[in-house]
Design a protein around this motif. Structure first.
Motif, PDB file in Angstrom:
ATOM      1  N   THR A 172     -43.884 106.153  31.379  1.00 37.67           N
ATOM      2  CA  THR A 172     -44.118 106.296  32.658  1.00 37.67           C
ATOM      3  C   THR A 172     -45.411 107.946  31.885  1.00 37.67           C
ATOM      4  OG1 THR A 172     -42.865 106.851  33.072  1.00 37.67           O
ATOM      5  CG2 THR A 172     -42.883 104.857  34.059  1.00 37.67           C
ATOM      6  N   PRO A 173     -46.100 107.806  32.621  1.00 38.71           N
ATOM      7  CA  PRO A 173     -46.801 109.541  32.246  1.00 38.71           C
ATOM      8  C   PRO A 173     -45.965 110.551  31.711  1.00 38.71           C
ATOM      9  CG  PRO A 173     -47.749 108.068  34.120  1.00 38.71           C
ATOM     10  CD  PRO A 173     -46.735 108.147  33.343  1.00 38.71           C
ATOM     11  N   GLY A 174     -45.347 110.214  32.893  1.00 40.17           N
ATOM     12  CA  GLY A 174     -44.213 112.400  32.792  1.00 40.17           C
ATOM     13  C   GLY A 174     -43.263 111.719  31.243  1.00 40.17           C
ATOM     14  N   CYS A 175     -42.527 110.270  31.306  1.00 41.82           N
ATOM     15  CA  CYS A 175     -41.956 110.801  30.295  1.00 41.82           C
ATOM     16  C   CYS A 175     -42.611 110.404  29.115  1.00 41.82           C
ATOM     17  CB  CYS A 175     -40.907 109.244  30.974  1.00 41.82           C
ATOM     18  SG  CYS A 175     -40.379 109.155  32.589  1.00 41.82           S
ATOM     19  N   THR A 176     -43.856 110.036  29.332  1.00 40.60           N
ATOM     20  CA  THR A 176     -44.728 110.055  27.611  1.00 40.60           C
ATOM     21  C   THR A 176     -44.517 111.533  27.267  1.00 40.60           C
ATOM     22  OG1 THR A 176     -45.300 107.717  28.140  1.00 40.60           O
ATOM     23  CG2 THR A 176     -46.288 108.633  26.226  1.00 40.60           C
ATOM     24  N   THR A 177     -45.285 112.016  28.579  1.00 40.12           N
ATOM     25  CA  THR A 177     -45.586 113.342  27.910  1.00 40.12           C
ATOM     26  C   THR A 177     -43.979 114.367  27.318  1.00 40.12           C
ATOM     27  OG1 THR A 177     -47.380 113.293  29.401  1.00 40.12           O
ATOM     28  CG2 THR A 177     -46.770 115.742  29.044  1.00 40.12           C
ATOM     29  N   GLU A 178     -43.245 114.517  28.314  1.00 37.76           N
ATOM     30  CA  GLU A 178     -41.717 114.951  27.650  1.00 37.76           C
ATOM     31  C   GLU A 178     -41.708 114.512  26.500  1.00 37.76           C
ATOM     32  OE1 GLU A 178     -37.640 116.099  29.915  1.00 37.76           O
ATOM     33  OE2 GLU A 178     -38.608 113.829  30.329  1.00 37.76           O
ATOM     34  N   GLY A 179     -41.550 113.267  26.416  1.00 33.89           N
ATOM     35  CA  GLY A 179     -40.760 112.334  25.160  1.00 33.89           C
ATOM     36  C   GLY A 179     -41.889 113.282  23.926  1.00 33.89           C
ATOM     37  N   GLY A 180     -43.357 113.018  24.578  1.00 33.50           N
ATOM     38  CA  GLY A 180     -44.125 113.832  23.092  1.00 33.50           C
ATOM     39  C   GLY A 180     -44.383 115.468  23.034  1.00 33.50           C
ATOM     40  N   ASP A 181     -43.557 115.874  24.152  1.00 37.02           N
ATOM     41  CA  ASP A 181     -43.257 117.420  23.846  1.00 37.02           C
ATOM     42  C   ASP A 181     -41.830 117.722  23.056  1.00 37.02           C
ATOM     43  OD1 ASP A 181     -45.564 118.119  25.362  1.00 37.02           O
ATOM     44  OD2 ASP A 181     -44.215 118.600  27.245  1.00 37.02           O
ATOM     45  N   PHE A 182     -40.891 116.595  23.139  1.00 37.96           N
ATOM     46  CA  PHE A 182     -39.167 117.020  22.189  1.00 37.96           C
ATOM     47  C   PHE A 182     -39.801 116.897  20.554  1.00 37.96           C
ATOM     48  CE2 PHE A 182     -37.041 116.379  26.110  1.00 37.96           C
ATOM     49  CZ  PHE A 182     -36.119 117.844  25.405  1.00 37.96           C
ATOM     50  N   ARG A 183     -41.250 115.504  20.820  1.00 38.36           N
ATOM     51  CA  ARG A 183     -41.700 114.886  19.599  1.00 38.36           C
ATOM     52  C   ARG A 183     -42.133 115.801  18.496  1.00 38.36           C
ATOM     53  NH1 ARG A 183     -45.794 110.999  20.862  1.00 38.36           N
ATOM     54  NH2 ARG A 183     -46.925 113.337  20.587  1.00 38.36           N
ATOM     55  N   ASP A 184     -43.254 116.421  18.898  1.00 42.15           N
ATOM     56  CA  ASP A 184     -43.638 117.714  18.596  1.00 42.15           C
ATOM     57  C   ASP A 184     -43.097 118.960  18.114  1.00 42.15           C
ATOM     58  OD1 ASP A 184     -46.040 115.809  18.650  1.00 42.15           O
ATOM     59  OD2 ASP A 184     -46.666 117.376  20.382  1.00 42.15           O
ATOM     60  N   ARG A 185     -41.902 119.429  19.132  1.00 43.40           N
ATOM     61  CA  ARG A 185     -41.665 120.631  18.591  1.00 43.40           C
ATOM     62  C   ARG A 185     -39.879 120.551  17.719  1.00 43.40           C
ATOM     63  NH1 ARG A 185     -43.980 120.466  22.304  1.00 43.40           N
ATOM     64  NH2 ARG A 185     -45.370 122.426  23.528  1.00 43.40           N
ATOM     65  N   LYS A 186     -39.887 118.912  17.217  1.00 42.85           N
ATOM     66  CA  LYS A 186     -38.570 118.144  16.565  1.00 42.85           C
ATOM     67  C   LYS A 186     -37.809 119.531  15.621  1.00 42.85           C
ATOM     68  CE  LYS A 186     -35.540 114.623  15.073  1.00 42.85           C
ATOM     69  NZ  LYS A 186     -35.258 114.691  13.461  1.00 42.85           N
ATOM     70  N   GLN A 187     -39.017 119.676  14.707  1.00 48.34           N
ATOM     71  CA  GLN A 187     -38.752 120.293  13.695  1.00 48.34           C
ATOM     72  C   GLN A 187     -38.005 122.306  14.017  1.00 48.34           C
ATOM     73  OE1 GLN A 187     -42.377 120.757  10.890  1.00 48.34           O
ATOM     74  NE2 GLN A 187     -40.765 121.569   9.458  1.00 48.34           N
ATOM     75  N   ALA A 188     -38.667 122.307  15.266  1.00 48.12           N
ATOM     76  CA  ALA A 188     -37.625 123.522  15.280  1.00 48.12           C
ATOM     77  C   ALA A 188     -36.549 123.398  16.688  1.00 48.12           C
ATOM     78  CB  ALA A 188     -38.720 124.062  16.279  1.00 48.12           C
ATOM     79  N   PHE A 189     -36.493 122.549  16.745  1.00 44.24           N
ATOM     80  CA  PHE A 189     -34.234 121.626  17.139  1.00 44.24           C
ATOM     81  C   PHE A 189     -34.007 121.598  16.109  1.00 44.24           C
ATOM     82  CE2 PHE A 189     -37.314 121.003  21.236  1.00 44.24           C
ATOM     83  CZ  PHE A 189     -36.115 121.643  22.141  1.00 44.24           C
ATOM     84  N   ASP A 190     -34.876 121.290  14.613  1.00 42.98           N
ATOM     85  CA  ASP A 190     -33.430 120.988  14.039  1.00 42.98           C
ATOM     86  C   ASP A 190     -33.327 122.594  12.664  1.00 42.98           C
ATOM     87  OD1 ASP A 190     -34.163 117.946  14.051  1.00 42.98           O
ATOM     88  OD2 ASP A 190     -35.320 118.173  12.696  1.00 42.98           O
ATOM     89  N   THR A 191     -34.590 123.037  12.923  1.00 40.27           N
ATOM     90  CA  THR A 191     -34.127 124.441  12.456  1.00 40.27           C
ATOM     91  C   THR A 191     -32.884 124.879  13.391  1.00 40.27           C
ATOM     92  OG1 THR A 191     -36.353 124.346  11.704  1.00 40.27           O
ATOM     93  CG2 THR A 191     -34.974 126.773  11.671  1.00 40.27           C
ATOM     94  N   ALA A 192     -32.985 124.894  14.591  1.00 40.45           N
ATOM     95  CA  ALA A 192     -31.825 125.530  15.498  1.00 40.45           C
ATOM     96  C   ALA A 192     -30.421 124.722  15.551  1.00 40.45           C
ATOM     97  CB  ALA A 192     -32.660 125.220  17.192  1.00 40.45           C
TER      98      ALA A 192
END
Length: 157
Positions: A42-62
């Motif tokens: 669904t649109p909101g869930c796709t956007t939210e998941g994409g935001d996590f996907r695009d910042r995964k490297q920064a989360f990995d670093t943390a």
């Protein structure tokens, strides 16, 4: 029983994409972000998941693992993950056991009809397995950046 800030999150095991299971206690030593979303693709869930996907490297670093979760079946989750190229696992919680643990099933209104569904929520668990932060009634824009900042601050000590 529900999760409480500053307290250990009760252990759970859940079915994830990639034909695996995840057990919370096996992730000790890492921080964990668990985000609950209403419905795959669904649109909101796709956007939210994409935001996590695009910042995964920064989360990995943390030192932070990302897990997305909804009541969708495993096939729907696999399709959602593949189509959106998510670089983290999604949990299928059809029996709502994890949803109930985090108390995210709420009465919602859609087109004037009431139904029980997942209230978009995110939880940050520290490396010792304690609930460090929670976000409920999440609005998607800017949310993932806020979660990332909290994960980075927690990791930095």
């Amino acid at each position: 029983m529900s999760v409480t800030l500053g307290q250990p999150v009760p252990d759970f095991t859940a079915q994830t994409t990639g034909d695996t299971t995840v057990t919370l206690s096996e992730l000790k030593g890492k921080q964990v972000v668990i985000y609950f979303y209403p419905k795959a693709s669904t649109p909101g869930c796709t956007t939210e998941g994409g935001d996590f996907r695009d910042r995964k490297q920064a989360f990995d670093t943390a030192n932070t693992v990302i897990l997305g979760i909804s009541r969708d079946g495993l096939r729907a989750q696999e399709n959602f993950k593949a189509k959106q190229e998510f670089n983290f696992e999604l949990i299928s919680d059809k029996d709502e056991s994890v949803c109930k643990l985090f108390d995210v099933i709420k009465l919602k209104k859609l087109y004037g009809k009431e139904h029980l569904g997942i209230e978009r929520s995110t939880f940050l668990i520290d490396k010792d397995g304690k609930l460090a932060r929670e976000w409920r009634k999440v609005k998607v824009p800017g949310h993932v950046d806020e979660v990332l900042e909290a994960a980075q601050a927690l990791h930095a000590g």
